[in-house]
Design a protein around this motif. Structure first.
Motif, mmCIF file in Angstrom:
data_model
loop_
_atom_site.group_PDB
_atom_site.id
_atom_site.type_symbol
_atom_site.label_atom_id
_atom_site.label_comp_id
_atom_site.label_asym_id
_atom_site.label_seq_id
_atom_site.Cartn_x
_atom_site.Cartn_y
_atom_site.Cartn_z
ATOM 1 N N ASP A 77 11.319 7.188 16.760
ATOM 2 C CA ASP A 77 10.258 5.521 16.043
ATOM 3 C C ASP A 77 9.060 5.738 15.579
ATOM 4 N N CYS A 78 8.757 4.815 14.373
ATOM 5 C CA CYS A 78 7.195 5.175 13.631
ATOM 6 C C CYS A 78 6.768 3.495 13.886
ATOM 7 N N ALA A 79 6.595 2.865 14.876
ATOM 8 C CA ALA A 79 6.778 1.348 15.714
ATOM 9 C C ALA A 79 5.054 1.575 15.190
ATOM 10 N N GLY A 80 4.278 1.029 14.430
ATOM 11 C CA GLY A 80 2.583 -0.030 13.981
ATOM 12 C C GLY A 80 2.578 0.965 12.730
ATOM 13 N N MET A 81 3.486 2.278 12.423
ATOM 14 C CA MET A 81 2.607 3.486 11.879
ATOM 15 C C MET A 81 3.461 3.259 9.972
ATOM 16 N N THR A 82 3.000 3.930 8.891
ATOM 17 C CA THR A 82 3.272 3.607 8.215
ATOM 18 C C THR A 82 4.656 4.408 7.595
ATOM 19 N N VAL A 83 5.981 4.858 6.899
ATOM 20 C CA VAL A 83 6.478 6.048 6.371
ATOM 21 C C VAL A 83 6.019 5.755 5.047
ATOM 22 N N MET A 84 5.659 7.119 4.118
ATOM 23 C CA MET A 84 5.842 7.482 2.821
ATOM 24 C C MET A 84 5.798 9.231 2.598
ATOM 25 N N PRO A 85 5.747 9.077 0.661
ATOM 26 C CA PRO A 85 6.247 9.891 0.401
ATOM 27 C C PRO A 85 5.052 10.832 0.161
ATOM 28 N N GLY A 86 5.337 12.061 1.003
ATOM 29 C CA GLY A 86 4.365 13.424 0.649
ATOM 30 C C GLY A 86 3.239 12.994 -0.270
ATOM 31 N N MET A 87 2.212 13.265 0.087
ATOM 32 C CA MET A 87 0.999 13.557 -1.460
ATOM 33 C C MET A 87 1.264 14.236 -1.957
ATOM 34 N N MET A 88 0.379 15.001 -3.102
ATOM 35 C CA MET A 88 0.420 15.427 -3.835
ATOM 36 C C MET A 88 -0.948 15.672 -4.570
ATOM 37 N N ASN A 89 -2.108 16.660 -4.100
ATOM 38 C CA ASN A 89 -3.011 17.062 -3.955
ATOM 39 C C ASN A 89 -3.091 18.135 -5.493
ATOM 40 N N GLY A 130 19.024 10.595 -2.459
ATOM 41 C CA GLY A 130 19.000 11.516 -3.319
ATOM 42 C C GLY A 130 17.871 13.043 -3.171
ATOM 43 N N LYS A 131 16.915 12.012 -2.960
ATOM 44 C CA LYS A 131 15.793 13.295 -3.323
ATOM 45 C C LYS A 131 15.120 14.298 -2.545
ATOM 46 N N GLN A 132 14.699 14.896 -2.190
ATOM 47 C CA GLN A 132 13.308 16.429 -1.037
ATOM 48 C C GLN A 132 13.548 15.070 -0.345
ATOM 49 N N ALA A 133 13.421 15.630 1.601
ATOM 50 C CA ALA A 133 12.808 14.920 2.056
ATOM 51 C C ALA A 133 11.336 15.139 2.213
ATOM 52 N N ASP A 134 10.605 14.503 1.545
ATOM 53 C CA ASP A 134 9.278 15.261 1.124
ATOM 54 C C ASP A 134 8.321 13.917 1.443
ATOM 55 N N VAL A 135 8.284 13.567 3.389
ATOM 56 C CA VAL A 135 7.527 12.828 4.193
ATOM 57 C C VAL A 135 7.074 12.834 5.494
ATOM 58 N N ILE A 136 5.305 11.709 4.743
ATOM 59 C CA ILE A 136 4.917 12.067 6.216
ATOM 60 C C ILE A 136 4.757 10.599 6.499
ATOM 61 N N VAL A 137 4.181 10.806 8.164
ATOM 62 C CA VAL A 137 4.485 9.157 8.626
ATOM 63 C C VAL A 137 2.345 9.205 9.347
ATOM 64 N N ILE A 138 1.554 8.192 8.437
ATOM 65 C CA ILE A 138 1.295 8.237 9.110
ATOM 66 C C ILE A 138 0.205 6.516 9.939
ATOM 67 N N ASP A 139 -0.918 6.928 10.977
ATOM 68 C CA ASP A 139 -1.087 5.774 11.597
ATOM 69 C C ASP A 139 -1.568 5.097 10.696
ATOM 70 N N GLY A 140 -0.839 3.247 11.043
ATOM 71 C CA GLY A 140 -1.895 2.020 10.786
ATOM 72 C C GLY A 140 -1.058 1.496 9.211
ATOM 73 N N ASN A 141 -1.595 1.202 8.397
ATOM 74 C CA ASN A 141 -0.939 0.224 7.088
ATOM 75 C C ASN A 141 -1.972 0.785 6.190
ATOM 76 N N PRO A 142 -2.045 2.333 5.379
ATOM 77 C CA PRO A 142 -2.711 2.507 4.109
ATOM 78 C C PRO A 142 -3.174 1.349 3.108
ATOM 79 N N LEU A 143 -2.418 0.399 2.626
ATOM 80 C CA LEU A 143 -2.445 -0.778 1.496
ATOM 81 C C LEU A 143 -3.966 -1.640 2.236
ATOM 82 N N GLU A 144 -3.800 -1.362 3.617
ATOM 83 C CA GLU A 144 -4.297 -2.271 4.215
ATOM 84 C C GLU A 144 -6.548 -1.355 4.581
ATOM 85 N N ASP A 145 -5.665 -0.347 4.495
ATOM 86 C CA ASP A 145 -7.316 0.688 4.460
ATOM 87 C C ASP A 145 -7.389 1.880 4.291
#
Length: 359
Positions: free
Chosen positions: A36-48, A343-358
């Motif tokens: 359960d990721c309620a209140g969080m954002t699921v997105m692809p892993g980031m690449m530096n 079909g893509k690799q499960a390269d997934v992160i879950v972060i608090d809140g909404n990065p589109l807002e902050d």
């Protein structure tokens, strides 16, 4: 890959790959374990796309490069891989510090130490006495350039990096042609440290695949980048972090440097070329030059926020894409990473809140 937001949504993972993505209303009964990721954002892993794992962000770069034994570089790389993962960075494109990144990649791939996926250059290649000679493979003449490329390929490099300028243009035409040709002959891409118009134009004309940092550019150079589909990896974090007096003084950045950085951050004209390139359609990818003074490998948001502020990306979502789907295209791995698609690799992160807002 666009501005899609699914709220509330789910990502279903099976055997290390993404099985399904959609709205919760469409989930049905899958029988899968639910996280359960309620209140969080699921997105692809980031690449530096521009980092140096063996630099710690604390000490002088030249002194680390010349004084750190390989064992110390290994410990620093290990620590910085963990910092990267904890910050949501699941892939690091390491652009060199002696040969350390070749061994960091081996350690991860052999399961010796946990780390992000690594794309590594081995040693960056420079002309003898060139920019940052103290951590690179020096070479003189076309044949020696080819030898330097082959050494990196032998060591396991995924791409080649050259330092094409500092205060002056570096490499003779014959050297530049040889290092690029030998890289492509070995099936790798080549990226160039290039920070002003004459250098960017020159490496683009000779056939590099990517530009690091970027800088001033005229319309002719921008048109050349677009025509040849050459992206830029921007690296604002050293400026941003060293311009912050509180942060900079913690890292013993001299006062004259802090003042210089403050002026650079506050000068919009400094970024006109990059902004014009981005608006014309040159892909801009996220990189921090992590390991530089005051730039730890966990520094993510300051870079993303400054990209939006300067205007090389349009908004917060575009900033996130620069570290996900755009970054994947830069490294030519978009078929398996960079977005939440079936079909893509499960390269997934879950972060608090909404990065589109902050961010």
């Amino acid at each position: 890959v666009g501005d899609e937001v699914i709220d509330p949504g789910f990502v279903e993972i099976e055997n290390g790959k993404i099985k399904a993505v959609g709205a919760m209303a469409d989930l049905g009964d899958s029988g899968a374990q639910v996280i359960d990721c309620a209140g969080m954002t699921v997105m692809p892993g980031m690449m530096n796309s521009h980092a140096h794992l063996a630099w710690d962000g604390i000490h002088d770069l030249a002194r680390q490069s010349m004084d750190d034994d390989p064992q110390i570089s290994a410990y620093k790389s290990a620590a910085n891989m963990l910092k990267s993962l904890r910050a949501g960075i699941t892939l690091v494109r390491d652009l060199g510090m002696n040969k350390s990144n070749l061994f960091a990649k081996q350690a991860v791939e052999q399961g010796i130490f946990p780390g992000p996926r690594l794309l590594v250059t081995g040693e960056a290649i420079i002309q003898t006495g060139g920019h940052t000679y103290w951590c690179c493979r020096e070479a003189s003449g076309a044949d020696e350039m080819r030898r330097a490329v082959r050494e990196q390929v032998k060591g396991g490099a995924d791409l080649i990096k050259i330092m094409a300028c500092h205060d002056t243009l570096e490499f003779t035409d014959a050297e530049l042609e040889a290092v690029i040709d030998e890289t492509h002959r070995n099936g790798l891409t080549i990226t160039a440290h290039a920070t002003y118009n004459e250098c960017i134009k020159r490496v683009a004309q000779f056939g590099v695949d990517c530009v690091e940092h970027g800088g001033s550019m005229d319309d002719e150079t921008i048109a050349l980048l677009i025509d040849r589909k050459i992206p830029i990896v921007t690296t604002f974090a050293p400026l941003v972090m060293q311009a912050d007096e509180v942060i900079a003084r913690k890292f013993n950045i001299p006062e004259w440097k802090i003042e210089e950085r403050k002026k650079a951050v506050a000068n919009p004209s400094r970024y006109t070329g990059l902004v014009n390139a981005a608006r014309a359609g040159v892909p801009i990818a996220f990189g921090t030059d992590a390991g530089s003074p005051a730039v730890g490998h966990e520094v993510v948001a300051p870079e993303l926020k400054f990209m939006v502020k300067v205007g090389v990306v349009a908004d917060n979502y575009a900033a996130l894409r620069s570290a996900t789907s755009v970054a994947a295209r830069v490294s030519r791995i978009e078929d398996r990473l960079g977005s939440l698609e079936v079909g893509k690799q499960a390269d997934v992160i879950v972060i608090d809140g909404n990065p589109l807002e902050d961010l």
